[in-house]
Scaffold this motif. Sequence first.
Motif, PDB file in Angstrom:
ATOM      1  N   UNK A  59       1.043  -1.066   0.301  1.00  0.00           N
ATOM      2  CA  UNK A  59       0.116   0.126  -0.082  1.00  0.00           C
ATOM      3  C   UNK A  59       1.057   1.063   0.034  1.00  0.00           C
ATOM      4  N   UNK A  60       0.624   2.038  -0.967  1.00  0.00           N
ATOM      5  CA  UNK A  60       1.570   3.430  -1.107  1.00  0.00           C
ATOM      6  C   UNK A  60       1.575   4.141  -0.165  1.00  0.00           C
TER       7      UNK A  60
ATOM      8  N   UNK B 264       3.674   3.218   2.587  1.00  0.00           N
ATOM      9  CA  UNK B 264       5.108   3.576   2.470  1.00  0.00           C
ATOM     10  C   UNK B 264       5.320   5.369   2.582  1.00  0.00           C
ATOM     11  N   UNK B 265       4.136   6.281   1.914  1.00  0.00           N
ATOM     12  CA  UNK B 265       4.243   7.446   2.396  1.00  0.00           C
ATOM     13  C   UNK B 265       4.189   7.765   3.689  1.00  0.00           C
TER      14      UNK B 265
ATOM     15  N   UNK C 174       7.520   7.170   5.221  1.00  0.00           N
ATOM     16  CA  UNK C 174       8.736   8.175   4.716  1.00  0.00           C
ATOM     17  C   UNK C 174       8.481   9.758   5.414  1.00  0.00           C
ATOM     18  N   UNK C 175       7.351   9.988   5.625  1.00  0.00           N
ATOM     19  CA  UNK C 175       7.013  11.249   6.214  1.00  0.00           C
ATOM     20  C   UNK C 175       7.521  11.235   7.514  1.00  0.00           C
TER      21      UNK C 175
ATOM     22  N   UNK D 170      -0.004  -1.172  -7.428  1.00  0.00           N
ATOM     23  CA  UNK D 170      -0.951  -1.379  -6.330  1.00  0.00           C
ATOM     24  C   UNK D 170      -2.350  -1.898  -6.833  1.00  0.00           C
TER      25      UNK D 170
ATOM     26  N   UNK E 207      13.648   9.055  -0.529  1.00  0.00           N
ATOM     27  CA  UNK E 207      12.855   9.210   0.577  1.00  0.00           C
ATOM     28  C   UNK E 207      12.229  10.371   0.521  1.00  0.00           C
TER      29      UNK E 207
ATOM     30  N   UNK F 250       9.264  10.104  -1.924  1.00  0.00           N
ATOM     31  CA  UNK F 250       8.229   9.187  -1.256  1.00  0.00           C
ATOM     32  C   UNK F 250       7.224   9.696  -0.321  1.00  0.00           C
ATOM     33  N   UNK F 251       7.960  10.750   0.367  1.00  0.00           N
ATOM     34  CA  UNK F 251       7.266  11.257   1.541  1.00  0.00           C
ATOM     35  C   UNK F 251       6.298  12.405   0.834  1.00  0.00           C
TER      36      UNK F 251
END
Lengths: 407, 523
Positions: free
Chosen positions: A305-306, A309-310, A313-314, B90, B491, B494-495
């Motif tokens: 699930x993206x 991951x997000x 990362x945040x 996904x 990263x 991605x964030x």
Amino acid sequence: MRVLRKEREEDGGADVVVVGSGIVGAACAESLTRRGAQVLVLDRGPLAAGTTACGEGNLLVSGRAPGPALALAQASLRRWPRLLAALREELGPGRAECEYEAKGGLAVAMDDASGAALRAFAAAQRAAGVDARELAPGEAAAFEPHLTRRVRAAVHYPEDAQLQPVLATTSLLAAVRARGGRIRTGVEVTGVETGRDGRRIVGVRTSEGRVPCGAVVNACGPWAGQFAAAAGAPLPVVPRRGTVLVTAPLPHGTVRHTVYDAGYVRAAGSTDAALHVATVVEATQAGTVLIGSSRRRAGFDATLRADVLRALARGAARLFPVLGGVPVMRAYGGFRPYTPDHLPVVGEDPRRPGLWHATGHEGAGIGLAPATGELLAELWAGEPPHVDPEPFRAHRFGPARPFRHSL
Amino acid sequence: MSGPPPISSPPLVVVVGAGPAGSRAALSAARCGARVVLVDSEARVGGRYERQPAAVTDGVIASATHPLELAIASQPRIEHVARATVWALEPGPAPGRHLVHLQQGPADDRGRPPRTLTADALVLCTGAFDRVLPFPGWELPGVVTAGAARTLAEGQRTAVGARAVVSGTGPFLLPAALSLLDVGAHVLGVYEAGNPARWLRSPAAVLRDGGPGRLAELASYAAGLARGRVPYRTRHAVVAAHGRDHVEAVTVARLDAGWHPVPGSEQRLAPVDAVCVGYGFTPQLELPLAAGCAVRDGRVVVDGRQATTVPGVYAAGELTGIAGAQAAAAEGELAGLAAVADLAEHAWATAGGAAAGGAADRAAEGAGTGLAPPPPARVASAAARVRSGQRFGQALARAHPVPGGWRGWLREDTLVCRCEEVSYGELRDAVVARGADGMRALKLACRAGLGACQGRMCGRSTAELAAAFLGSPVADPYATDRRPLAQPIRLGDLAGPPDEPGDVPPDVTPDVTPDPPVSPDTR
């Protein structure tokens, strides 16, 4: 002490069959063989390929509120270095090497409200014997030079450590093998066999036939609920998904401790199925940085699930802005064995004499494994237990329901 | 109304990879009325086989000149997203649909713009990378894949070395050697570990399935090598490379049928400054595995119309087996047609299936998707070419097996994983002494496959070595191919942008840099 009955060994049996070759099964087998038990470890998959191969290897007291889980964690963290020293002695340094590092943990809060909560939490832990050192403002930067300057409160936990879970598991199992224990992978245990009373376990049924035994240990991790049901003594152990990001290797010292957002405690303690993310950042000896942690209950759904991951990362970029430019090389996920009260299940199941559980450690199986294995073996051998077993008993989830028929 | 959102109109077919297969998949789907996004990591379409020179002048890519490129550029329903990588797949809002997460721009840039596509159908044409077998000294600079040498020669007009040897198995070694000659390198020899005469014993099959062009192509390679006075030795291989900071010499040995070196046949060649190696190809499986497609014998399982085991996902080209560019093109065309036919059928079924006419007409008109039904004759023609290509691919695979004798080239200290510098002895120790009998635990027990290439270079060989130690295949041979993060991503990218100002201070210049990345696929 219960000892091997001659006929069991002759027909391939064992005093104890341990189901599951992850860290918890390995620790149980290690503790049992140290007491002279004949142990057979069975795993339907390859060795240590389940939850053990999906963790970060944290040995933490820091995230634990005072209570039975903290007591087990404290016993376990004290035990790990002693156990590894004993394995080095027994197996030689190469086989016992598992990248153990007493690096210490650092919990940080980035606003005043969570800072106050963190300080209160640490004070309660100190009262329970945890070494939790509040850092003065500005001191956190000396511990972690790349940590965000927005930290409002930080607590240092010198007792926290880390090791490499697969190496640790294979070291424990090497000792089991050296003591005459047997390990067989690719063999699935499909059920248990009971004696004339219809309750006591006298053997297990496997994909390769029947194995007589005096006891069976359910160390199936997130699959322990399924195994318990098949053995006629259901347990509310369900999988809780977690995902980890791995960065490219960074220079040594970029991240020095296990550093986590104080919100970790809240997320780990949550009980609903929704997604919870609490940031944990730590380096490995290879230089890669591991970023966790997410929690979500959705069965054994391993789909990426993206949004998870997000969120990970945040959280990491918030704690360590320096990581923003670093490539993430890999993501992996696994399933934690979750119980509704966040406590493991350790001990014999009164509904099925001879069935023992060692599961439900959620995200802390690596840390809690040695005390779990030791506690189980102590109870099995009739020795006085080194931690109070009462909170971990199998029948705490409901009235003990006797099962008349094996499945 | 609840339920999943309806598929877009016209439906969106996302094609990943713009080589021979992907380009044709995009064209055939677009010609039937689908909207197509064609995603590729290179600047121009064509992939490895039909590679266009990277004609970049002052940062401007030369306009389309190749017929394939022109066809794609002039097809208004195709959007070609160049220099983009798909980093994750996904499940989408409904079964059969997928979210495709990609990043655009030069691979090492920061802040590569992210984009997420909702694919109504997904055609995976990600190809394969050169397979390299480990041998003593293969980690030395100067040892490259045959594909990398060819790319450098054809793309940059640069020779990887002045005195090169080519070693491996398969017909693809020949064009690699010729490309080196072409840019002025001295090729000391081409060492074919196998015995391809076995294949040429049945030239009829080659003619039938590879087409008459195939023999002519092979003949022209042979003529080229002869002109360049390049020795071509079968049943020989480079079994060791020597040098301090760069390859300086190689050992070539004669091999028996099982690829064990024949004692006493070793011969040292020097000076050598380039070794180009290729033992066939390894399909790039991370996206098919992420989508949940079944994989067998290292290849994606497809039916007679290139549909994978996952609804809405099709695979074409080298993912399904190595059979050359013509076969890949036919598979791509068929995959594009099948995707459109399935979308049309699905749209018709959801619309109630009430319209009159032939099945495919009903499909298109009944649902108003704007899809033109693929002409049955074209589908049949593409399917016939695919079958012929598959026979050719099977013959090729039979002619160029990789028997296990190469394990005898390894010494205790030979690296099996170059990124993490894991030796053969350490790998054996992890399997035999520590008992790590699955790939997942094995990589954690010895770090093989945990480095920059994430096992793309070493995963397959490591699995074969482990199986040899165990005496049976590993239970999870694709564990290293399972890369939920299909490509590295920064990263910060991605964030995404920070929620609140000051979350990630813009003035912080990271003063840590990761170790220089080792390209997994240096071709």
